[in-house]
Design an enzyme around this catalytic site. Sequence first.
Site, mmCIF file in Angstrom:
data_model
loop_
_atom_site.group_PDB
_atom_site.id
_atom_site.type_symbol
_atom_site.label_atom_id
_atom_site.label_comp_id
_atom_site.label_asym_id
_atom_site.label_seq_id
_atom_site.Cartn_x
_atom_site.Cartn_y
_atom_site.Cartn_z
ATOM 1 C CG HIS A 1 -1.807 -1.193 1.307
ATOM 2 N ND1 HIS A 1 -1.359 -2.440 1.677
ATOM 3 C CD2 HIS A 1 -3.132 -1.318 1.047
ATOM 4 C CE1 HIS A 1 -2.382 -3.285 1.637
ATOM 5 N NE2 HIS A 1 -3.457 -2.640 1.262
ATOM 6 C CG ASN B 1 -6.687 9.493 2.468
ATOM 7 O OD1 ASN B 1 -7.834 9.088 2.623
ATOM 8 N ND2 ASN B 1 -5.635 8.691 2.505
ATOM 9 C CB ILE C 1 -9.103 8.068 -0.883
ATOM 10 C CG1 ILE C 1 -9.234 9.246 -1.839
ATOM 11 C CG2 ILE C 1 -8.884 6.773 -1.658
ATOM 12 C CD1 ILE C 1 -10.285 9.093 -2.930
ATOM 13 C CG HIS D 1 -6.004 1.652 -0.558
ATOM 14 N ND1 HIS D 1 -6.174 2.119 0.720
ATOM 15 C CD2 HIS D 1 -6.019 0.295 -0.472
ATOM 16 C CE1 HIS D 1 -6.297 1.088 1.543
ATOM 17 N NE2 HIS D 1 -6.208 -0.025 0.851
ATOM 18 C CD GLU E 1 -20.025 -5.717 25.675
ATOM 19 O OE1 GLU E 1 -20.121 -4.931 24.714
ATOM 20 O OE2 GLU E 1 -20.948 -5.917 26.491
ATOM 21 C CG ASP F 1 -30.877 -13.137 31.276
ATOM 22 O OD1 ASP F 1 -31.979 -12.576 31.453
ATOM 23 O OD2 ASP F 1 -29.826 -12.757 31.815
ATOM 24 C CG HIS G 1 -28.293 -12.868 27.676
ATOM 25 N ND1 HIS G 1 -28.982 -12.303 26.622
ATOM 26 C CD2 HIS G 1 -27.986 -11.846 28.516
ATOM 27 C CE1 HIS G 1 -29.089 -10.994 26.832
ATOM 28 N NE2 HIS G 1 -28.491 -10.700 27.967
HETATM 29 C C1 LIG Z 1 -11.521 -4.643 9.931
HETATM 30 C C2 LIG Z 1 -10.979 -4.435 8.559
HETATM 31 N N1 LIG Z 1 -11.837 -4.381 7.519
HETATM 32 C C3 LIG Z 1 -11.378 -4.261 6.266
HETATM 33 C C4 LIG Z 1 -10.042 -4.170 6.014
HETATM 34 C C5 LIG Z 1 -9.516 -4.089 4.604
HETATM 35 N N2 LIG Z 1 -9.027 -2.716 4.320
HETATM 36 C C6 LIG Z 1 -7.731 -2.414 4.405
HETATM 37 S S1 LIG Z 1 -7.428 -0.800 4.101
HETATM 38 C C7 LIG Z 1 -9.059 -0.498 3.823
HETATM 39 C C8 LIG Z 1 -9.525 0.885 3.467
HETATM 40 C C9 LIG Z 1 -9.084 1.841 4.472
HETATM 41 O O1 LIG Z 1 -9.291 3.133 4.047
HETATM 42 P P1 LIG Z 1 -8.439 4.290 4.710
HETATM 43 O O2 LIG Z 1 -8.339 4.086 6.144
HETATM 44 O O3 LIG Z 1 -9.012 5.556 4.234
HETATM 45 O O4 LIG Z 1 -6.995 4.058 4.121
HETATM 46 P P2 LIG Z 1 -6.346 4.764 2.865
HETATM 47 O O5 LIG Z 1 -7.159 4.387 1.662
HETATM 48 O O6 LIG Z 1 -6.371 6.212 3.130
HETATM 49 O O7 LIG Z 1 -4.963 4.176 2.805
HETATM 50 C C10 LIG Z 1 -9.813 -1.654 3.985
HETATM 51 C C11 LIG Z 1 -11.274 -1.710 3.801
HETATM 52 C C12 LIG Z 1 -9.178 -4.220 7.129
HETATM 53 N N3 LIG Z 1 -7.865 -4.168 6.999
HETATM 54 N N4 LIG Z 1 -9.673 -4.318 8.373
#
Ligand SMILES: Cc1ncc(C[n+]2csc(CCOP(=O)(O)OP(=O)(O)O)c2C)c(N)n1
Length: 679
Positions: A37, A194, A196, A268, A417, A475, A479
Amino acid sequence: MNAMVSIAGRPEISHAEMANALRFLAVDAVEKAKSGHPGMPMGMADVATVLFSRFLKFDPADPAWPDRDRFVLSAGHGSMLLYALLHLTGYEGVTLDQLKAFRQWGSKTPGHPEHGHTPGVETTTGPLGQGIATAVGMALAERMMNARFGDDLVNHFTYVIAGDGCLMEGISHEAISLAGHLRLNRLIVLFDDNQISIDGATSLSCSDDQLARFRASGWSAVRIDGHDPHAIASAIEAARNSDRPTLIACRTVIGFGAPNRQGSEKVHGAPLGAEETENTRRALNWPYSAFEIPNEILVRWREAAEAGRKARQAWLERTRRLCGAGRSPFHDALNKKLPCTYAEAMKQLCLKFAADKRKLATRQASQQVLDAIAGALPNLLGGSADLTHSNLTLAKTQTPVRRDAMDGNYIHYGVREHAMAAAMNGIALHGGFIPYGGTFLAFADYSRPSIRLAALMGIRVIHVMTHDSIGLGEDGPTHQPVEHLAALRAIPNLLVFRPADAVETAEAWDCALRAETSPSILCLSRQALPAFRDADDSGNRVARGAYVVIEPKGARDVTLIATGSEVSVALDAARLLGEKGVRAAVVSAPCFDLFRTQSNDYRAKVLGNAPRVGVEAAVEGDWARWLGDDGEFVGMTGFGASAPAETLYREFGITAEALVAAAERAVSRARNSNLVSAN
Ligand SMILES: Cc1ncc(C[n+]2csc(CCOP(=O)(O)OP(=O)(O)O)c2C)c(N)n1
């Protein structure tokens, strides 16, 4: 972008050059690995440069120095940003060759940062939202240690880089709410704003006003240009002086500098490609080849660690002066070993339990354990997600942690939790405390992602999960856990305990407290259970995972294996079988995970050669491993129901009579097959 970093008598290195060193290490490593990335490291390079070169207190010579600032890369997919920082600032082992081996087998630079694998990685991140929530635990632990030992020994910040994804995840909400409530003003979140994520613009799925959201939870919040080093520095400066945690929304361009990709989701999570990499080199005026860092820039990065090196030396000096050369309460708190006073308190309690032989719910026994050991374990840190009086997790001597009482030792996590489990990870990672926290076993799923990370990191975190079966009664099925034991047992390096009486509960606590590199779950009953263990000197029997409670005279006809509340069902069944002339052994199996690690000989002795019948008020899961092909399982096959516990056990057929019938079937099957093979 043109701020100069001047060092007398030497060429001036600009902020941009330092930030570009980070950018291109990330670009080149992702390019070489053909995966990774680049967008996030390129976008956040300016923020990271300002943070590491001007604020972060760290010393690569001792990545575990207790008073270092913590840096958490919550947006773990941007791991190359962290590896580039660790390399440039001089962490041993994070060499250029390791950057070249990004994401390869055996490298120190795995796809996402892994604590314990790479020096300088404070916590494992990748599952979005976990990092920021773990950081809340770190920032809390810092304030609590500070309240105990003062500014001279404990005085540091926790910085987080989080992205849109982290803030979209539900766990972030619980975490920021808890941090705001506790006024954790040493927590500073640098939000990579950003706009995105993977699918495209965040406007596709999210319209939150993040600043308003954080402010509503009691944080300071500002938005800045994340590519302006002056704005970044003054925002961090202000945050360090705030009386509350701070969100700095850093408006950045993802993939900053890549002319045809920046600002788009395309950058990304994919390499730039050779052509765009060259375009980026030209655009950012970086004429160097792949992985080439000019020496003057490297030297300047290495000097970024200088202030931290001095701070550590001064801290060591103060520590020697304040704590002396030998052991001190401060050193004891950081030491993972348990004090010897603890062992004596635990021993006395086991003797008392065995002598009393009172019928107790294992959650009640657990309460007595806490009351008995809390005084001997000053770094035991309790808590519950708003179920204190059901989980029975509050020891008599414990007092609540509050924003104005950080010297407390019991955390009311609220109905959170997810955040509780992650915060406990952060507390354990920070050091100084042994965290435990309670909820109902059926809600383990809410904590599961953090439990999994605790297991992956190998940290000591103890979950007290009560109401562990249909035995909780009225419950009802929402539960009543049925699949949770199986699901938790499937997590590697997680110790799942289901003690059967008071002595076993104490022994399970003892195992969990001594497990320095594994998290534990204590599954405890709501309902009272008969005591069966005598005081004996054979040591902690739960530590062997399973052991023989009753060995019949003569060869076994059948072995009944049970856990927790069903051990007493098995004991009743063994008695009934005895009356019918069937010789039944009873095995209590409070921890499959520990039993699996015993020698073959021991396991064979416990399991025996006779047919086996297992009983547990839960679905079968991996019981077959212990029961073999000839075995039978008595338990749940679906969800429970709302009714008194005795009715449920009867209706779902988890009774001594049902066990007797299963044992008789298993015995007769074994006899028939012996006859067949004899013929
Ligand atoms: C719990 C979880 N769900 C999905 C993902 C897959 N995933 C990795 S990065 C991303 C997008 C994240 O977007 P952002 O935080 O804006 O990162 P950027 O595009 O700016 O690098 C996703 C959905 C993950 N790593 N963890």
